[in-house]
Scaffold this motif. Structure first.
Motif, PDB file in Angstrom:
ATOM      1  N   VAL A   2      12.907   8.644   3.747  1.00  0.00           N
ATOM      2  CA  VAL A   2      13.487   9.920   4.163  1.00  0.00           C
ATOM      3  C   VAL A   2      14.184  10.525   2.958  1.00  0.00           C
ATOM      4  CG1 VAL A   2      14.960  11.071   5.843  1.00  0.00           C
ATOM      5  CG2 VAL A   2      13.938   8.861   6.422  1.00  0.00           C
ATOM      6  N   ARG A   3      13.739  11.693   2.527  1.00  0.00           N
ATOM      7  CA  ARG A   3      14.311  12.346   1.333  1.00  0.00           C
ATOM      8  C   ARG A   3      15.706  12.905   1.654  1.00  0.00           C
ATOM      9  NH1 ARG A   3      11.113  11.347  -3.369  1.00  0.00           N
ATOM     10  NH2 ARG A   3       9.471  10.210  -2.318  1.00  0.00           N
ATOM     11  N   PRO A   4      16.517  13.094   0.576  1.00  0.00           N
ATOM     12  CA  PRO A   4      17.901  13.528   0.815  1.00  0.00           C
ATOM     13  C   PRO A   4      18.020  14.790   1.665  1.00  0.00           C
ATOM     14  CG  PRO A   4      17.631  12.848  -1.463  1.00  0.00           C
ATOM     15  CD  PRO A   4      16.265  12.785  -0.842  1.00  0.00           C
ATOM     16  N   ALA A   5      17.197  15.806   1.394  1.00  0.00           N
ATOM     17  CA  ALA A   5      17.326  17.042   2.178  1.00  0.00           C
ATOM     18  C   ALA A   5      17.050  16.761   3.660  1.00  0.00           C
ATOM     19  CB  ALA A   5      16.357  18.114   1.659  1.00  0.00           C
ATOM     20  N   SER A   6      16.123  15.857   3.907  1.00  0.00           N
ATOM     21  CA  SER A   6      15.811  15.523   5.309  1.00  0.00           C
ATOM     22  C   SER A   6      16.944  14.711   5.935  1.00  0.00           C
ATOM     23  CB  SER A   6      14.504  14.741   5.397  1.00  0.00           C
ATOM     24  OG  SER A   6      13.447  15.522   4.905  1.00  0.00           O
ATOM     25  N   GLN A   7      17.583  13.846   5.119  1.00  0.00           N
ATOM     26  CA  GLN A   7      18.729  13.091   5.654  1.00  0.00           C
ATOM     27  C   GLN A   7      19.824  14.051   6.102  1.00  0.00           C
ATOM     28  OE1 GLN A   7      20.096   9.915   3.027  1.00  0.00           O
ATOM     29  NE2 GLN A   7      17.994   9.429   2.494  1.00  0.00           N
ATOM     30  N   ILE A   8      20.070  15.083   5.252  1.00  0.00           N
ATOM     31  CA  ILE A   8      21.081  16.080   5.634  1.00  0.00           C
ATOM     32  C   ILE A   8      20.624  16.823   6.880  1.00  0.00           C
ATOM     33  CG2 ILE A   8      22.161  18.264   4.921  1.00  0.00           C
ATOM     34  CD1 ILE A   8      22.191  17.141   2.033  1.00  0.00           C
ATOM     35  N   GLY A  67       0.798  -1.240   0.000  1.00  0.00           N
ATOM     36  CA  GLY A  67       0.000   0.000   0.000  1.00  0.00           C
ATOM     37  C   GLY A  67       0.817   1.269   0.000  1.00  0.00           C
ATOM     38  N   ARG A  68       2.052   1.180  -0.490  1.00  0.00           N
ATOM     39  CA  ARG A  68       2.942   2.339  -0.386  1.00  0.00           C
ATOM     40  C   ARG A  68       2.396   3.597  -1.061  1.00  0.00           C
ATOM     41  NH1 ARG A  68       9.333   2.718  -0.732  1.00  0.00           N
ATOM     42  NH2 ARG A  68       9.450   4.981  -0.620  1.00  0.00           N
ATOM     43  N   LYS A  69       1.927   3.449  -2.306  1.00  0.00           N
ATOM     44  CA  LYS A  69       1.444   4.640  -3.032  1.00  0.00           C
ATOM     45  C   LYS A  69       0.205   5.219  -2.368  1.00  0.00           C
ATOM     46  CE  LYS A  69       3.218   3.770  -7.687  1.00  0.00           C
ATOM     47  NZ  LYS A  69       3.472   2.290  -7.653  1.00  0.00           N
ATOM     48  N   LEU A  70      -0.627   4.329  -1.886  1.00  0.00           N
ATOM     49  CA  LEU A  70      -1.842   4.770  -1.187  1.00  0.00           C
ATOM     50  C   LEU A  70      -1.482   5.576   0.063  1.00  0.00           C
ATOM     51  CD1 LEU A  70      -4.929   4.631  -0.817  1.00  0.00           C
ATOM     52  CD2 LEU A  70      -4.606   2.405   0.285  1.00  0.00           C
ATOM     53  N   VAL A  71      -0.548   5.063   0.845  1.00  0.00           N
ATOM     54  CA  VAL A  71      -0.135   5.790   2.053  1.00  0.00           C
ATOM     55  C   VAL A  71       0.493   7.120   1.656  1.00  0.00           C
ATOM     56  CG1 VAL A  71       1.302   5.743   4.124  1.00  0.00           C
ATOM     57  CG2 VAL A  71       0.192   3.652   3.362  1.00  0.00           C
ATOM     58  N   GLU A  72       1.298   7.095   0.592  1.00  0.00           N
ATOM     59  CA  GLU A  72       1.929   8.348   0.167  1.00  0.00           C
ATOM     60  C   GLU A  72       0.893   9.364  -0.283  1.00  0.00           C
ATOM     61  OE1 GLU A  72       6.356   6.734  -1.078  1.00  0.00           O
ATOM     62  OE2 GLU A  72       4.923   7.196  -2.677  1.00  0.00           O
ATOM     63  N   GLU A  73      -0.140   8.886  -0.949  1.00  0.00           N
ATOM     64  CA  GLU A  73      -1.165   9.810  -1.443  1.00  0.00           C
ATOM     65  C   GLU A  73      -1.938  10.456  -0.293  1.00  0.00           C
ATOM     66  OE1 GLU A  73      -3.476   8.172  -4.592  1.00  0.00           O
ATOM     67  OE2 GLU A  73      -4.700   9.988  -4.794  1.00  0.00           O
ATOM     68  N   LYS A  94       2.735   7.392   9.641  1.00  0.00           N
ATOM     69  CA  LYS A  94       2.474   8.826   9.774  1.00  0.00           C
ATOM     70  C   LYS A  94       3.537   9.599   9.035  1.00  0.00           C
ATOM     71  CE  LYS A  94       2.922  10.482  14.019  1.00  0.00           C
ATOM     72  NZ  LYS A  94       3.907  11.573  13.988  1.00  0.00           N
ATOM     73  N   GLY A  95       3.240  10.865   8.749  1.00  0.00           N
ATOM     74  CA  GLY A  95       4.240  11.724   8.149  1.00  0.00           C
ATOM     75  C   GLY A  95       5.429  11.815   9.099  1.00  0.00           C
ATOM     76  N   LEU A  96       6.633  11.646   8.545  1.00  0.00           N
ATOM     77  CA  LEU A  96       7.843  11.588   9.374  1.00  0.00           C
ATOM     78  C   LEU A  96       7.957  12.795  10.306  1.00  0.00           C
ATOM     79  CD1 LEU A  96      10.490  10.009   9.871  1.00  0.00           C
ATOM     80  CD2 LEU A  96      11.509  11.306   7.981  1.00  0.00           C
ATOM     81  N   PHE A  97       7.558  13.974   9.800  1.00  0.00           N
ATOM     82  CA  PHE A  97       7.738  15.193  10.591  1.00  0.00           C
ATOM     83  C   PHE A  97       6.442  15.717  11.195  1.00  0.00           C
ATOM     84  CE2 PHE A  97      11.360  15.189   7.603  1.00  0.00           C
ATOM     85  CZ  PHE A  97      12.364  15.039   8.558  1.00  0.00           C
ATOM     86  N   GLU A 139       7.297  11.298   2.954  1.00  0.00           N
ATOM     87  CA  GLU A 139       8.311  10.985   3.970  1.00  0.00           C
ATOM     88  C   GLU A 139       7.557  10.377   5.146  1.00  0.00           C
ATOM     89  OE1 GLU A 139      12.125  13.597   3.882  1.00  0.00           O
ATOM     90  OE2 GLU A 139      10.394  14.903   4.174  1.00  0.00           O
ATOM     91  N   LEU A 140       7.845   9.117   5.399  1.00  0.00           N
ATOM     92  CA  LEU A 140       6.965   8.343   6.269  1.00  0.00           C
ATOM     93  C   LEU A 140       7.695   7.638   7.401  1.00  0.00           C
ATOM     94  CD1 LEU A 140       4.982   6.625   3.389  1.00  0.00           C
ATOM     95  CD2 LEU A 140       4.072   8.367   4.949  1.00  0.00           C
TER      96      LEU A 140
END
Ligand SMILES: O=C(O)CCC(=O)C(=O)O
Ligand SMILES: [Fe+2]
Length: 272
Positions: free
Chosen positions: A254-260, A99-105, A234-237, A110-111
């Protein structure tokens, strides 16, 4: 306190609109092989707990497990299965793939995902493992930003499934919950019963729902056993309540900017 929550004038997607109005959406699993893997791992763990060879027809094996497991042994059986699944590195990625796309939608890209595994096994006519009507967010434990990806391993219908009160009636009844303090949860269930829905789902589909609204289950009056997983995302942030990141939840995307950002140390902080 409800504030203006519109999306800056942008209409929600069909999925988003359905999620907002019904409190849930049901969709085909996005990766059927991953769902079959989840079911296969679970059935194999069940067969191991029963010390039998895994039958060929996995669906029928799970649906008729009440012929092999007594109510008194059910919780130990369930925990033995969970031990195996928690130790299997394939389980969480396979579950997420369903269900990845569904959760993302519905949530964002970032989860954080629940680390432990929620599994319900409800034998026909068994009242020993019920989750009476509740909202996960009425206590201080759960953040209202959580959603549940709920996946059955067998077809579920009526009391073999779970029930949920859609957001609009939920809002109205929530304001009156204090009236039921004395009478208790069953009286509240009876009051909201005409407005709630038991959600039929066939194997091959997944459900995403908001646990902020009232939901739960009843004694399973269908002939087969219910098997379902519930995993929170849930949304990571988004704000965390008592279920913290790293403890109850772990990051899954976790997207690259968030990793940084997450690993950035100020100069002179001593640990850079
Ligand atoms: O599976 C059910 O019947 C209820 C699940 C539930 O309450 C939850 O996942 O929050
Ligand atoms: Fe719940």
């Amino acid at each position: 306190m409800a504030t203006s929550t519109s999306n800056n004038g942008e209409p929600a997607s069909d999925t988003g609109a359905q999620f907002l109005s019904a409190g849930y959406v049901v969709r085909p699993a996005e990766d059927r092989a991953a769902l079959d893997r989840v079911r296969q791992l679970t059935a194999a763990a069940a067969a191991a707990a029963l010390k039998i060879a895994l039958p060929n027809d996995i669906g029928a094996f799970l649906d008729t497990i009440h012929e092999r497991v007594k109510v008194a042994d059910l919780n130990d059986f369930r925990l033995a299965i969970l031990d195996k699944l928690l130790a299997d590195p394939q389980f969480r990625p396979a579950y997420f793939a369903c269900g990845r796309k569904l959760v993302e939608e519905v949530v964002g890209n970032e989860l954080a995902m629940q680390r432990n595994i929620g599994l319900s096994v409800q034998l026909p006519n068994d009242d020993s493992s019920l989750l009476p009507l509740h909202s996960d967010t009425w206590g201080s434990e759960c953040s209202p930003f959580e959603v549940v990806l709920w996946i059955p391993l067998v077809d579920v219908v009526r009391t073999k499934s779970m029930f949920l009160l859609p957001p609009e009636p939920d809002r109205q009844w929530r304001a009156r919950v204090h009236e039921f303090m004395q009478q208790g949860t069953e009286a509240l269930f009876k009051a909201v019963e005409p407005e709630l829905a038991f959600i039929p789902i066939t194997y091959g589909e997944v459900m995403l729902f908001t646990p902020t609204v009232m939901h739960g289950n009843r004694v399973n009056r269908e002939p087969g056993t219910r098997w379902s997983f519930n995993m929170r995302f849930k949304g990571l942030f988004t704000p965390y309540a008592n279920k913290k990141l790293g403890d109850y939840f772990s990051p899954v995307s976790v997207r690259p900017a968030s990793q940084i950002g997450l690993s950035f140390d100020m100069p002179g902080s001593g640990d850079g």
